[in-house]
Design an enzyme around this catalytic site. Structure first.
Site, short mmCIF file in Angstrom:
data_model
loop_
_atom_site.label_atom_id
_atom_site.label_comp_id
_atom_site.label_asym_id
_atom_site.label_seq_id
_atom_site.Cartn_x
_atom_site.Cartn_y
_atom_site.Cartn_z
N CYS A 81 0.79 -1.24 0.00
CA CYS A 81 0.00 0.00 0.00
C CYS A 81 0.82 1.29 0.00
CB CYS A 81 -1.03 -0.01 1.13
SG CYS A 81 -0.56 -0.89 2.62
N ARG A 87 7.11 -11.38 5.31
CA ARG A 87 6.72 -11.15 6.70
C ARG A 87 7.38 -12.18 7.60
NH1 ARG A 87 0.28 -9.83 5.71
NH2 ARG A 87 0.65 -8.13 4.20
N GLN A 129 0.88 -11.13 -3.20
CA GLN A 129 -0.52 -10.73 -3.04
C GLN A 129 -1.10 -10.24 -4.36
OE1 GLN A 129 -0.02 -7.76 0.14
NE2 GLN A 129 -1.38 -9.02 1.39
N ASP A 185 -2.89 -7.72 -4.94
CA ASP A 185 -3.23 -6.55 -4.14
C ASP A 185 -3.75 -5.42 -5.02
OD1 ASP A 185 -3.43 -5.37 -1.70
OD2 ASP A 185 -1.28 -5.12 -1.37
N HIS A 242 -5.49 -1.16 -4.64
CA HIS A 242 -5.97 -0.04 -3.83
C HIS A 242 -6.77 0.89 -4.72
CE1 HIS A 242 -2.52 -1.66 -1.61
NE2 HIS A 242 -3.27 -1.39 -0.56
N LYS A 291 -14.33 -3.88 7.28
CA LYS A 291 -13.87 -4.77 6.21
C LYS A 291 -14.85 -5.92 5.99
CE LYS A 291 -11.01 -7.62 9.28
NZ LYS A 291 -9.75 -8.39 9.41
N HIS A 319 -8.62 -1.02 0.35
CA HIS A 319 -7.65 -2.11 0.13
C HIS A 319 -8.46 -3.35 -0.27
CE1 HIS A 319 -4.32 -0.30 2.68
NE2 HIS A 319 -5.37 0.36 3.14
#
Length: 647
Positions: free
Chosen positions: A336, A365, A383, A385, A387, A471, A517
């Site tokens: 992000c 991670r 990911q 991912d 945004h 979420k 997200h």
């Protein structure tokens, strides 16, 4: 005597003396309800059924038929396990025994390994404790007194947990006969209520998942209210063993993990890499169709960036750091901040929004080694991912678009059943959340409207939102009924303010964007692991690196088999030839073990007629067909991304 008012689920009320237990209220309603009572829900909080009711409240009696009851059965069964072990093996130190998705476990410091015979003895002892029907009662005691009690027993692991987890100056414990454990509860009212249980396995586990701590022995088990439910579950476990993605991944040549390189790091082998490549191509195609811009961001960034984002403060223990030129850098744990930096390269007008930025971004991670598992829990993963930067007025439509895309993607991979949670804030703890009350209300309303428009049922989880916004979490239900946490759609009031992410509105003033997200597959590693288990390794034809295998009956047919392979390859299909000198039966068995969608058997007769004898996965022998017909059908299955191989 002072009376209190009890409101029941049907809206009716009862006046009872203050201090009446939920169980006594159940007895007033009916003997069967009292007999089946597992626990009570008081004003939304699940508590022990025998605890006194001290004020006016809403009351629901929980029975084995209620969803919340299963966790209570398993939690009590974990205490039953610890009780049995401490009686059979004096001197064993007890750790923790939580409920997990498929059952429960308990950690023990025993010194010598538990054996299969030990598990049998423990199960027998647990059954004996069930027959004894000991009352299970909550005991509130001063924290210091609880610490002294477990120190006297030599349970230093339990002392550590109490020191950390006990709230205030009081420790809540649960006692059954001579056994007592520190626990928040709730529990069944007696050991005789436990129902059906089974101990499943023993494994090593570092205390609290940290390899710097002692290695303990973890006994896994499961429990249900009835024997029938347990038997059904054990059958599912047997099926799950056949679908284990680690075993199938190795046998099918999909991926590996190497301790020499480091735990939790996935190596994609050629066949697995092909599956990943096909998934990525499909995702990119679908995103471009819906107005997403695909980007790439660096794998490292200065530590200062993560201080601005807040990850340095709230996520530091999960991040990897290194120093370069006397400056601290972080290996990217999230995508992000990078997407925000790109958004900020120019000032945006409200007319340019929404901006949809997507990335198949690899992140790292620092997960504890004790929780790593195949592809499902790793340290490095990619990911899917994205945004979305939008105005408040665009939020509902954007969320709806995300859910439409999610449905399209998941159905393509063979998932049609979902369990959906809506996690919201707890207004009573306003200080724990970013954003304004008005912003939270707007965001939550947009999520609810989008879910209702899709016709998706959802469970509301109050107080389980992230601090930065509400979420939606989507759990997939696989072919044997297991739930897998996968997709998430999150609002963020935090980062737009931390980074001052704005747009110019119709009023010519700057406003903070609304930031969404979303990760639809979650991570490619975890999703492929789930996909292997869902399809038992038998991927849809469009995902297979090897769509068809040509099996010549004798060496005389090798030339024809190779010509077929070339013809299929020129058409865009992926075929191989099994040129070994083995008998045709062995070649068929090997192709079935390798989960090949289509086998094309060729002999002298087929070579002369330009035909093939077709065997399809899951359908068996389909007879002889012209080569052109088979090729056209496979191309159609590929083009439509069909889940089944049908002719």
């Amino acid at each position: 005597m002072q009376e209190i008012s009890i409101t029941l689920p049907d809206g009716s009320t009862q006046k009872v003396p203050k201090g009446t237990s939920a169980l006594e209220v159940a007895e007033r309603i009916g003997k069967r309800l009292a007999r089946d009572a597992v626990a009570a829900e008081v004003d939304g909080r699940v508590v022990d059924v025998y605890l006194p009711l001290e004020r006016d409240c809403r009351l629901r009696i929980l029975t084995p038929r209620d969803e919340e009851a299963l966790e209570i059965f398993r939690h009590t069964a974990s205490h039953l396990l610890a009780h049995a072990v401490t009686e059979l093996f004096p001197g064993v130190r007890i750790g923790i025994g939580p409920v997990i998705d498929e059952g429960f476990y308990y950690d023990f410091d025993k010194g010598t390994p538990f054996t299969a015979e030990d598990l049998e003895r423990i199960e027998e002892k647990m059954a004996e404790l069930v027959r004894a029907d000991f009352p299970v009662r909550r005991v509130e005691m001063p924290k210091d007194e609880a610490i002294a009690y477990f120190k006297k027993l030599g349970d230093t692991l339990k002392v550590e947990i109490i020191e950390e987890k006990a709230e205030g100056d009081t420790a809540s414990c649960y006692k059954q006969d001579s056994f007592m454990d520190f626990c928040r509860g709730p529990h069944l009212p007696s050991t005789g209520k436990v129902g059906a249980f089974k101990l499943l396995s023993v494994a090593g586990a570092y205390w609290r998942g940290d390899e710097r701590n002692p290695m303990l022995q973890r006994i896994y088990g499961t429990a249900f209210a009835t024997r029938r439910e347990l038997d059904e579950h054990l059958q599912r476990l047997e099926e799950a063993k056949k679908r284990d993605h680690i075993k199938l991944g190795k046998r099918l040549g999909l991926f590996s993990v190497h301790e020499e390189a480091g735990a939790g790091l996935v190596f994609w082998h050629p066949r697995g890499a092909f599956v990943r490549e096909r998934i990525e191509a499909f995702l990119k195609e679908e995103h471009r169709l819906r107005g997403y811009d695909l980007v790439y961001t660096p794998h490292i960034a200065r530590g200062e960036l993560w201080k601005t984002s807040g990850h340095y403060e709230f996520f530091k223990e999960n991040m990897y750091f290194f120093e370069q030129d006397e400056e601290e850098y972080v290996i990217k744990p999230m995508n992000c901040p990078g997407h925000i930096l790109m958004y900020q390269t120019s000032m945006k007008s409200y007319r340019e929004l929404p901006v949809r930025t997507a990335e198949l971004g690899t992140v790292y991670r620092c997960e504890r080694s004790g929780v790593l598992h195949g592809m499902l829990r790793v340290r490095g993963f990619t990911q899917d991912d994205a945004h979305i930067f939008c105005t408040p007025e665009q939020v509902e439509e954007e969320i709806g678009g995300v859910l439409d895309l999610l449905e399209r993607i998941l159905k393509t991979f063979g998932f049609s059943e979902y369990a959906v949670d809506l996690s919201t804030w707890d207004p009573g703890h306003r200080e724990s959340y970013a954003g304004t009350a008005e912003g939270w209300a707007l965001a939550e309303e947009a999520l609810v409207k989008a879910l209702r428009r899709k016709g998706w049922d959802f469970a509301r989880k109050e107080g389980e939102a992230a601090f930065y916004g509400p979420k939606i979490d989507v759990q997939l239900v696989d072919a044997i009924g297991r739930k897998w946490q996968c997709s998430t759609v999150q609002f963020d009031f935090n980062l737009p303010r931390r980074f001052d992410v704005t747009y110019v509105g119709a009023d010519s003033k700057r406003h903070h964007v609304f930031m969404i997200h979303r990760a639809l597959l979650g991570s490619l590693e975890r999703f492929v692991g789930m996909l292997i288990e869902h399809h038992a390794g038998a991927f849809p034809l469009w995902l297979c690196a090897e769509q068809a295998r040509v099996l010549p009956v004798t060496d005389r047919s090798l030339e024809y088999a190779e010509a077929l392979r070339r013809e299929f390859a020129e058409a865009g299909l992926r075929a191989t030839v099994d040129s070994r000198g083995d008998k045709i039966g062995a070649k068929i068995r090997d192709a079935e073990m390798d989960k090949i969608p289509v086998m094309l058997i060729v002999g002298d007769k087929e070579a002369a007629a330009r035909t093939v004898s077709v065997r399809a996965r899951g359908q068996g022998d389909l007879g002889t067909k012209p080569c052109g017909e088979v090729k056209a059908r496979l191309l159609e299955l590929e083009r439509t991304r069909s889940l089944a191989v049908s002719f």
